[in-house]
Every structure is written in structure tokens, then in C-alpha cells.
Design a protein around this motif. Sequence first.
Motif, short mmCIF file in Angstrom:
data_model
loop_
_atom_site.label_atom_id
_atom_site.label_comp_id
_atom_site.label_asym_id
_atom_site.label_seq_id
_atom_site.Cartn_x
_atom_site.Cartn_y
_atom_site.Cartn_z
N ASP A 28 0.11 7.00 9.33
CA ASP A 28 0.57 6.03 8.12
C ASP A 28 1.50 5.24 8.60
O ASP A 28 1.95 4.07 8.12
CB ASP A 28 1.13 6.87 7.35
CG ASP A 28 0.01 7.50 6.28
OD1 ASP A 28 -1.07 7.14 6.53
OD2 ASP A 28 0.28 8.20 5.34
N LYS A 53 -2.36 1.24 10.64
CA LYS A 53 -2.25 1.28 9.12
C LYS A 53 -1.45 0.22 8.54
O LYS A 53 -1.54 -0.44 7.55
CB LYS A 53 -1.67 2.69 8.92
CG LYS A 53 -1.46 3.19 7.64
CD LYS A 53 -2.70 3.73 6.95
CE LYS A 53 -2.42 4.38 5.60
NZ LYS A 53 -4.05 4.97 5.33
N GLN A 54 -0.20 -0.13 9.27
CA GLN A 54 0.59 -1.21 8.59
C GLN A 54 0.05 -2.63 8.76
O GLN A 54 0.13 -3.12 7.67
CB GLN A 54 1.96 -1.02 9.56
CG GLN A 54 2.85 0.00 9.68
CD GLN A 54 3.30 0.57 8.03
OE1 GLN A 54 3.67 -0.28 7.50
NE2 GLN A 54 3.14 1.71 7.72
N SER A 86 -2.24 -2.95 5.58
CA SER A 86 -1.54 -3.13 4.37
C SER A 86 -1.28 -4.28 4.51
O SER A 86 -1.34 -5.11 3.15
CB SER A 86 -0.33 -2.00 4.49
OG SER A 86 0.38 -2.28 3.38
N LYS A 116 -4.11 -6.76 3.58
CA LYS A 116 -4.70 -6.59 2.20
C LYS A 116 -3.80 -7.42 1.37
O LYS A 116 -4.04 -8.06 0.58
CB LYS A 116 -4.54 -5.23 1.81
CG LYS A 116 -5.89 -4.54 2.39
CD LYS A 116 -5.92 -2.91 1.87
CE LYS A 116 -7.09 -1.98 2.53
NZ LYS A 116 -7.22 -0.79 2.06
N THR A 117 -2.27 -7.27 1.47
CA THR A 117 -1.36 -7.97 0.72
C THR A 117 -1.50 -9.58 0.83
O THR A 117 -1.33 -10.32 -0.08
CB THR A 117 -0.04 -7.66 1.23
OG1 THR A 117 0.24 -6.36 1.09
CG2 THR A 117 1.24 -8.41 0.36
#
Length: 332
Positions: free
Chosen positions: A189, A194-195, A198, A201-202
Motif C-alpha cells: 500500500d 499502489k500510489q 491512486s 484514478k484521481t
Amino acid sequence: RSTATLAPPERSPLMKKWFKTLATTCAIIPLAQCALIPGNSMAAEPAAQVAPAEPAATQPAVVDADPALWVVKDEDTTIYLFGTIHALKPGLSWFDEAVKDAFDTSDQLMLEIVLPEDQAEMAKLTLPLAIDPDGKTLSSRLTPEDREAYEAAMTKLGVPPAQFEMFEPWFAALTLSVLPLVQVGYHPDQGAEKQLTSFAKTSNKPVAGLETVEQQLGLFDSLPEDQQVAFLNAVVKDIDNLGLTLDTLVEQWSNGDPDALAATMNDSLAATPELAEALLYRRNANWADQIRARMDEPGTVFIAVGAGHLAGKRSVQDYLEERGLTVTRVEY
């Protein structure tokens, strides 16, 4: 291969956690006999569950990290190459400066693989490959001396060895590669993939994979038995050093020093040349072919793969140069 007659074992909390982290962690295992991850993450109910290290009472101080970044470009296409560590500890500030600028200007993120968000789907993909279809036990593949060392390592981590008898050696090797790192605070995570996912997606960036989960797991599963056993024995031999080795790799990665990172990996690569060929070099060449083809399309792409793929001889950059492309280090 068919495993229709095999009933998968009941999954404990530890098994469920492992399925979530397997794909992200396995990518760096052949590079340094350790994983994450990332990233690295496993068997039926263990005697004592392995829990991540307890968080400190206060947040860790933020440490600046400047990982290496490269770029390939022509008149209408720009492709950034960013080396990652699949599992990290909290407190590293790496998504800033040139890395963030390159990501922000990119139209798409490409990773080694795109993980399924559903743990059950990950289990569905993994178990048919991990379970031996012929019923051959894991312990029967090991010499008495190697079996004793393997069982001692499993027991030390709180995983009853008997619960892995139905699995193939590569699966046990991944288990032993992941769990010690979880114990010392590494977690997918916190890892770069993983970062980045994210962040993508943002900002509504599409995310694609250079490989599928099935392809990556299949790389391990398709290894000849003697190579799988050699992989397992190598992990067992180095198990007490996995955390320290990853500490070193993270420091070198943070310093943007791929030459030092490659040197740290050399011993483990030299010990398992067949694994290096199957899990590292052939994949580097394949990815270079994909990148070369992508240069025919306009746009900007941010590609993030394990740092070992972008370090040392026969790196992705080397294969790109062979294909007539110029790869430039981004200085920042």
C-alpha cells in the motif's frame, strides 16, 4: 492445465492478505531474492499470524527521495520510464519534482500488471497455478537437508509447513519472500505502484499493464521443477537478510543510483541465472518491443516498472537502444 478436481484450501486472514499483495510483490523477487513488496501477502490457519510492524506513536519524519527517471521521445510521442520499489515503508517523499511533473503531463499510466481489486479474483487466478495438479507434495521435492531448513524458516514465520504440501515450490518461495518484509514494516500500500494507481484514478488517467496477472504468475509456474526448488532454497538461505537487503535497495533507489542498485542485485542474479533470464531479461526485451511499438502513436505515457528492470546490463533501456531509440536520464 486442469485443476478441476482440486478443492482449494480454506483461506485464513493471512492467506487473504497475501493474495492482495502477491502480484505487486513478486516482481522484485528475482532481482534481489526479496519482495515486497512488493510488494511483496497465506496458507490455512497459521500457528501464529504474522502481523505488520506496529506503527510508531508519532508519524515518521518525511525523507526526500529522488528515484531515477528516464525519457524516450520523438516528434509527437513522449514515454517516461520510472523504476519503482513495489513495497515501501511510510515516510518517503518521492512523488514530487520531475517525477510528479512527468506523471502530471502524461495521458496514461502503464504498470507491469494491473491488479484485480477483488481478492477472490486474485485467488481464482493464483490457486490453479499454485496447487500441484498431480498431487506431488512439496516436501518430496526437497533433499532432507533442504527440507529441514525450509520447515524451520516457515515455522519461524508462524506458517505450518504442512499446509503448503499441496503447493508448488515457487508459491512457497514467494511466501517466504513476502512475510519477513511485512514483519519489518514494508507494505504494498506504500509502494510506488499502489500510489501511482491512486493518483491516476484521481486524475482520470487510464491505467494499463505490460503484462497480465496470469502471465506474471505463469512465469513462475512454468519454471522447471529444479529451478523452482533452487529459487525456494535460495530464499530460505537468505531469509534472515531479506529485510536488510531491501533496506539497501530502497536507499539506493531513493538516491537515484541504478548502478549501485544493480550491483546489490548481482549476487542473487549470478546465483540463479536461469531465473534472471526467465523473469528479468526476456521480459525487459518484450517490454522494449511494446515501447517501440507505442512510439508510433502520439501522446505521453508514464511507465512504471520494478527498478531492477531499469538497472544494470540488459535493462529495458539497453534493449530500447538496440531498437534504435535514444533513452535520456531526466536530471532533477
